[in-house]
Design a protein around this motif. Sequence first.
Motif, PDB file in Angstrom:
ATOM      1  N   VAL A   1       0.872  -1.170   0.000  1.00  0.00           N
ATOM      2  CA  VAL A   1       0.000   0.000   0.000  1.00  0.00           C
ATOM      3  C   VAL A   1       0.910   1.222   0.000  1.00  0.00           C
ATOM      4  CG1 VAL A   1      -1.776   1.268   1.253  1.00  0.00           C
ATOM      5  CG2 VAL A   1      -1.778  -1.226   1.297  1.00  0.00           C
ATOM      6  N   GLU A   2       0.643   2.167  -0.901  1.00  0.00           N
ATOM      7  CA  GLU A   2       1.461   3.374  -1.030  1.00  0.00           C
ATOM      8  C   GLU A   2       0.654   4.600  -0.606  1.00  0.00           C
ATOM      9  OE1 GLU A   2       3.835   4.777  -4.787  1.00  0.00           O
ATOM     10  OE2 GLU A   2       1.824   5.663  -4.801  1.00  0.00           O
ATOM     11  N   VAL A   3       1.227   5.412   0.270  1.00  0.00           N
ATOM     12  CA  VAL A   3       0.631   6.695   0.651  1.00  0.00           C
ATOM     13  C   VAL A   3       1.607   7.780   0.208  1.00  0.00           C
ATOM     14  CG1 VAL A   3      -0.216   8.138   2.539  1.00  0.00           C
ATOM     15  CG2 VAL A   3      -0.488   5.650   2.666  1.00  0.00           C
ATOM     16  N   GLN A   4       1.157   8.641  -0.711  1.00  0.00           N
ATOM     17  CA  GLN A   4       1.993   9.717  -1.236  1.00  0.00           C
ATOM     18  C   GLN A   4       1.607  11.021  -0.550  1.00  0.00           C
ATOM     19  OE1 GLN A   4       1.362  10.748  -5.363  1.00  0.00           O
ATOM     20  NE2 GLN A   4       3.455  11.443  -5.599  1.00  0.00           N
ATOM     21  N   ILE A   5       2.603  11.691   0.058  1.00  0.00           N
ATOM     22  CA  ILE A   5       2.364  12.943   0.784  1.00  0.00           C
ATOM     23  C   ILE A   5       3.225  14.048   0.181  1.00  0.00           C
ATOM     24  CG2 ILE A   5       2.436  14.097   3.027  1.00  0.00           C
ATOM     25  CD1 ILE A   5       2.315  11.276   4.307  1.00  0.00           C
ATOM     26  N   LEU A   6       2.583  15.137  -0.236  1.00  0.00           N
ATOM     27  CA  LEU A   6       3.296  16.309  -0.753  1.00  0.00           C
ATOM     28  C   LEU A   6       3.673  17.206   0.415  1.00  0.00           C
ATOM     29  CD1 LEU A   6       1.130  17.298  -3.837  1.00  0.00           C
ATOM     30  CD2 LEU A   6       3.094  15.782  -3.732  1.00  0.00           C
ATOM     31  N   ILE A   7       4.930  17.624   0.453  1.00  0.00           N
ATOM     32  CA  ILE A   7       5.428  18.507   1.513  1.00  0.00           C
ATOM     33  C   ILE A   7       5.644  19.883   0.888  1.00  0.00           C
ATOM     34  CG2 ILE A   7       7.222  18.847   3.241  1.00  0.00           C
ATOM     35  CD1 ILE A   7       7.922  15.799   2.685  1.00  0.00           C
ATOM     36  N   PRO A   8       4.772  20.855   1.174  1.00  0.00           N
ATOM     37  CA  PRO A   8       4.923  22.186   0.576  1.00  0.00           C
ATOM     38  C   PRO A   8       6.155  22.913   1.130  1.00  0.00           C
ATOM     39  CG  PRO A   8       2.780  21.949   1.656  1.00  0.00           C
ATOM     40  CD  PRO A   8       3.591  20.752   1.998  1.00  0.00           C
ATOM     41  N   TRP A   9       6.673  23.855   0.375  1.00  0.00           N
ATOM     42  CA  TRP A   9       7.867  24.585   0.795  1.00  0.00           C
ATOM     43  C   TRP A   9       7.604  25.455   2.024  1.00  0.00           C
ATOM     44  CZ3 TRP A   9       7.678  29.842   0.950  1.00  0.00           C
ATOM     45  CH2 TRP A   9       6.682  30.462   0.191  1.00  0.00           C
ATOM     46  N   TRP A  10       6.352  25.838   2.278  1.00  0.00           N
ATOM     47  CA  TRP A  10       6.066  26.744   3.385  1.00  0.00           C
ATOM     48  C   TRP A  10       5.791  26.015   4.705  1.00  0.00           C
ATOM     49  CZ3 TRP A  10       2.710  26.004  -0.686  1.00  0.00           C
ATOM     50  CH2 TRP A  10       1.505  25.391  -0.380  1.00  0.00           C
ATOM     51  N   LYS A  11       5.676  24.682   4.682  1.00  0.00           N
ATOM     52  CA  LYS A  11       5.448  23.936   5.931  1.00  0.00           C
ATOM     53  C   LYS A  11       6.780  23.589   6.572  1.00  0.00           C
ATOM     54  CE  LYS A  11       0.910  22.455   5.484  1.00  0.00           C
ATOM     55  NZ  LYS A  11      -0.093  21.796   6.210  1.00  0.00           N
ATOM     56  N   GLU A  12       6.738  23.236   7.830  1.00  0.00           N
ATOM     57  CA  GLU A  12       7.945  22.809   8.540  1.00  0.00           C
ATOM     58  C   GLU A  12       8.462  21.537   7.884  1.00  0.00           C
ATOM     59  OE1 GLU A  12      10.559  21.095  11.353  1.00  0.00           O
ATOM     60  OE2 GLU A  12       8.624  20.212  11.054  1.00  0.00           O
TER      61      GLU A  12
ATOM     62  N   ILE B   1      -5.519   1.891   5.896  1.00  0.00           N
ATOM     63  CA  ILE B   1      -5.158   3.296   5.746  1.00  0.00           C
ATOM     64  C   ILE B   1      -6.264   4.155   6.361  1.00  0.00           C
ATOM     65  CG2 ILE B   1      -4.570   5.118   4.115  1.00  0.00           C
ATOM     66  CD1 ILE B   1      -2.531   2.788   4.342  1.00  0.00           C
ATOM     67  N   LEU B   2      -5.865   5.117   7.191  1.00  0.00           N
ATOM     68  CA  LEU B   2      -6.816   5.950   7.934  1.00  0.00           C
ATOM     69  C   LEU B   2      -6.980   7.346   7.351  1.00  0.00           C
ATOM     70  CD1 LEU B   2      -5.582   4.991  11.516  1.00  0.00           C
ATOM     71  CD2 LEU B   2      -7.484   3.979  10.226  1.00  0.00           C
ATOM     72  N   VAL B   3      -6.206   7.679   6.298  1.00  0.00           N
ATOM     73  CA  VAL B   3      -6.279   9.016   5.702  1.00  0.00           C
ATOM     74  C   VAL B   3      -6.857   8.915   4.302  1.00  0.00           C
ATOM     75  CG1 VAL B   3      -4.395  10.014   7.052  1.00  0.00           C
ATOM     76  CG2 VAL B   3      -3.891   8.842   4.901  1.00  0.00           C
TER      77      VAL B   3
END
Length: 181
Positions: free
Chosen positions: A49-60, A162-164
């Motif tokens: 199972v793959e969960v892809q998360i984008l990390i924006p430049w403005w987040k920590e 998966i919970l999200v």
Amino acid sequence: GVLLLFRKNPVRVNEAATTKSNVLFSPVNGEVKSVRSKVDHQVFGNDLVEVQILIPWWKEWGLCLPANLMVVDRVYRPEQPFFRYKLFSSVDEATPAPLQGHYVTMARSGGDQIGLHFARCLLGRSAQINLEPGDKGKLGARFGFFPWGGTALLYLPGNYEILVKTGEQVVAGETPLATEL
């Protein structure tokens, strides 16, 4: 104003983690771009199972362990930046996408292996990871950072629920991503 870009937010570990060891939490701050089942991966294995998360430049940008884990392997392949809103995929299903970025394989005490893949975006930098095979860490422990954001992909065995959902905002160490069935 400029100092806000380089802030380090405290990791608030979810209290449920102390009582539920079968829960995996987000390793990064960002937005869930996709959740896919029955994914085959060249480093982490098949039927995942793959969960892809984008990390924006403005987040920590801190990277945190999603559970109490031990590092099994760490691989780095020189990477080319990619357009972050495009799924990792090959041109056709018979030809796998080229390996690039940081790949970290971790194991839970029960033996399940979890894969983390970090890939930079067009404007981002490569993830800075401070882990070596054999290292052990607790949920929420910081193990690096991802300057100017990028994409984190979490690979789990098929025995996780998966919970999200796609589009959901996740917070490192706080948002439960998956639970072992």
